[in-house]
Scaffold this active site. Structure first.
Site, mmCIF file in Angstrom:
data_model
loop_
_atom_site.group_PDB
_atom_site.id
_atom_site.type_symbol
_atom_site.label_atom_id
_atom_site.label_comp_id
_atom_site.label_asym_id
_atom_site.label_seq_id
_atom_site.Cartn_x
_atom_site.Cartn_y
_atom_site.Cartn_z
ATOM 1 N N GLY A 13 0.820 -1.201 0.000
ATOM 2 C CA GLY A 13 0.000 0.000 0.000
ATOM 3 C C GLY A 13 0.859 1.257 0.000
ATOM 4 O O GLY A 13 2.086 1.199 0.069
ATOM 5 N N PHE A 14 0.212 2.385 -0.091
ATOM 6 C CA PHE A 14 0.891 3.679 -0.138
ATOM 7 C C PHE A 14 1.808 3.862 1.068
ATOM 8 O O PHE A 14 3.033 3.950 0.947
ATOM 9 C CB PHE A 14 -0.177 4.775 -0.220
ATOM 10 C CG PHE A 14 0.310 6.183 0.021
ATOM 11 C CD1 PHE A 14 1.533 6.622 -0.478
ATOM 12 C CD2 PHE A 14 -0.483 7.078 0.730
ATOM 13 C CE1 PHE A 14 1.971 7.925 -0.264
ATOM 14 C CE2 PHE A 14 -0.060 8.374 0.949
ATOM 15 C CZ PHE A 14 1.166 8.799 0.457
ATOM 16 N N ILE A 15 1.236 3.868 2.263
ATOM 17 C CA ILE A 15 2.029 4.097 3.470
ATOM 18 C C ILE A 15 2.921 2.892 3.766
ATOM 19 O O ILE A 15 4.094 3.033 4.102
ATOM 20 C CB ILE A 15 1.111 4.410 4.662
ATOM 21 C CG1 ILE A 15 0.350 5.723 4.424
ATOM 22 C CG2 ILE A 15 1.912 4.497 5.962
ATOM 23 C CD1 ILE A 15 -0.784 5.975 5.406
ATOM 24 N N TYR A 155 -16.231 2.811 8.374
ATOM 25 C CA TYR A 155 -14.765 2.739 8.348
ATOM 26 C C TYR A 155 -14.192 3.209 9.670
ATOM 27 O O TYR A 155 -13.384 2.517 10.304
ATOM 28 C CB TYR A 155 -14.224 3.592 7.197
ATOM 29 C CG TYR A 155 -12.754 3.924 7.331
ATOM 30 C CD1 TYR A 155 -11.786 2.928 7.256
ATOM 31 C CD2 TYR A 155 -12.331 5.239 7.555
ATOM 32 C CE1 TYR A 155 -10.430 3.229 7.387
ATOM 33 C CE2 TYR A 155 -10.992 5.547 7.681
ATOM 34 C CZ TYR A 155 -10.040 4.538 7.605
ATOM 35 O OH TYR A 155 -8.709 4.844 7.739
ATOM 36 N N LYS A 159 -12.104 1.104 12.789
ATOM 37 C CA LYS A 159 -10.774 1.469 13.269
ATOM 38 C C LYS A 159 -10.806 1.753 14.772
ATOM 39 O O LYS A 159 -9.882 1.373 15.504
ATOM 40 C CB LYS A 159 -10.240 2.690 12.500
ATOM 41 C CG LYS A 159 -10.080 2.451 11.014
ATOM 42 C CD LYS A 159 -9.118 1.312 10.691
ATOM 43 C CE LYS A 159 -7.686 1.728 10.777
ATOM 44 N NZ LYS A 159 -6.762 0.646 10.354
#
Length: 339
Positions: A13-15, A155, A159
């Site tokens: 993924g991006f991070i 979402y 979390k």
């Protein structure tokens, strides 16, 4: 000092890819897990992973983290010293359309991770949460010690649930856990569903950009390199169960009953959406046509981090200016897509 092993979920993924690159650079051996889901362009994930695989210290496992016994077997075989849990189904809007994917990845996946850690305890676990956990809170900047009970999207709810799940395992089994809430992360190799990516693409294609809440939005934009630096420093800031409440410093979110805390990672500055768009326009040397729209369901009008706890724990404060960060993204985008 013996080489440390890090297990990073969401590694393509991006991070996650940036975190893996940093850990490899610092001499860690890295086990990266990613489902390579098609939520957005898989080719982008494959390119990120290909760059990581150029380092012999990186091992890729391409399976969903919620796969039964996958994480248990990996923990037993690799015995990671550090875990950075970034795998998640992301996106506020998509959680309205497809909530089950959030249940599977975010809740079940995190449960599988915690069970594996219970069996083979690492020295420190760092789990990604989100600024969306603050939900309906309006007192800003957001502080970790303030209640966050009114999430506004599924979402965000998943979390926040993982924060509570991790706390229970930290309390019951002594697992040191740092939850980090990050704020609108952006930069090169970013996600195509994020505003910066969509705005740049639309402007270069001479299409209007969708501006929600008629532009009355503020975000604490955090450049990806700043986020990664903060995560790297937090790895060595391992929480310890306090002897008593009196041992917890003012402003510290450390649990009174567990080696667990939550830490904001943000730029400590709320930027108006129009200022952000202006930075994009300047970087592209083009003006954007704006399609003004009402607020989207599940979204919040503003986010703004108090990153004082991060600084007190690590001595570090994210500080990349939004214009500098946007320019770096635009340079990457033009190069990657040859436009």
């Amino acid at each position: 000092m013996a080489q440390r092993t890090a297990l990073v979920t969401g590694s393509a993924g991006f991070i996650g890819s940036f975190v893996c690159r940093r850990l490899l650079r610092d001499g860690f051996r890295v086990i990266g897990i990613d489902s390579m889901s098609d939520y957005y362009d898989v080719a982008l994930k494959e390119r990120r992973q290909a760059m990581l695989l150029q380092n012999e210290g990186f091992r890729a496992v391409n399976q969903p983290i919620e796969t039964p016994r996958l994480l248990m077997e990996l923990f037993e075989a690799e015995k990671p010293d550090v875990v950075v849990h970034l795998a998640a189904q992301a996106g506020v809007r998509y959680s309205i359309e497809n909530p089950r994917s959030y249940l599977d990845s975010n809740i079940v996946g995190t449960f599988e991770l915690l069970e594996a850690a219970r069996a083979c305890p690492p020295q420190h676990m760092l789990l990604a949460s989100t600024s969306s956990a603050y939900g309906a809170n309006t007192e800003m900047p957001y502080r970790e010690t303030v209640k966050a009970d009114h999430q506004m999207s599924f979402y965000a709810a998943t979390k926040k649930a993982t924060e509570a799940m991790a706390h229970s395992y930290a309390h019951l089994f002594g697992l040191p856990v740092t939850m980090f809430r990050f704020f609108t992360v952006y930069g090169p190799w970013g996600r195509p569903d994020m505003a910066l990516f969509k705005f740049v693409k639309a402007i270069l294609e001479d299409r209007p950009i969708d501006v929600y809440n008629h532009g009355d939005m503020m975000r604490d934009f955090t450049y990806v390199d700043d986020l990664v630096e903060a995560i790297r420093l937090l790895i060595d800031a391992v929480p310890e169960r306090p002897e008593s409440k009196e041992d917890i410093a003012e402003g510290d979110s450390l649990s009174p009953v567990a080696p667990w805390r939550v830490v904001n990672i943000g730029n400590s500055r709320a930027v108006q959406l129009e200022e952000f768009i202006a930075a994009i326009e300047d970087s592209l040397d083009r003006k954007a046509e704006r399609n003004m729209l009402p607020m989207q369901a599940g979204d919040v009008p503003a986010t703004w981090a108090d990153a004082g706890l991060l600084t007190s724990l690590t001595g570090y404060a994210p500080q990349t200016d939004v214009r500098e960060g946007v320019q770096r993204f635009v340079d990457w985008y033009r190069d990657y897509y040859a436009v």
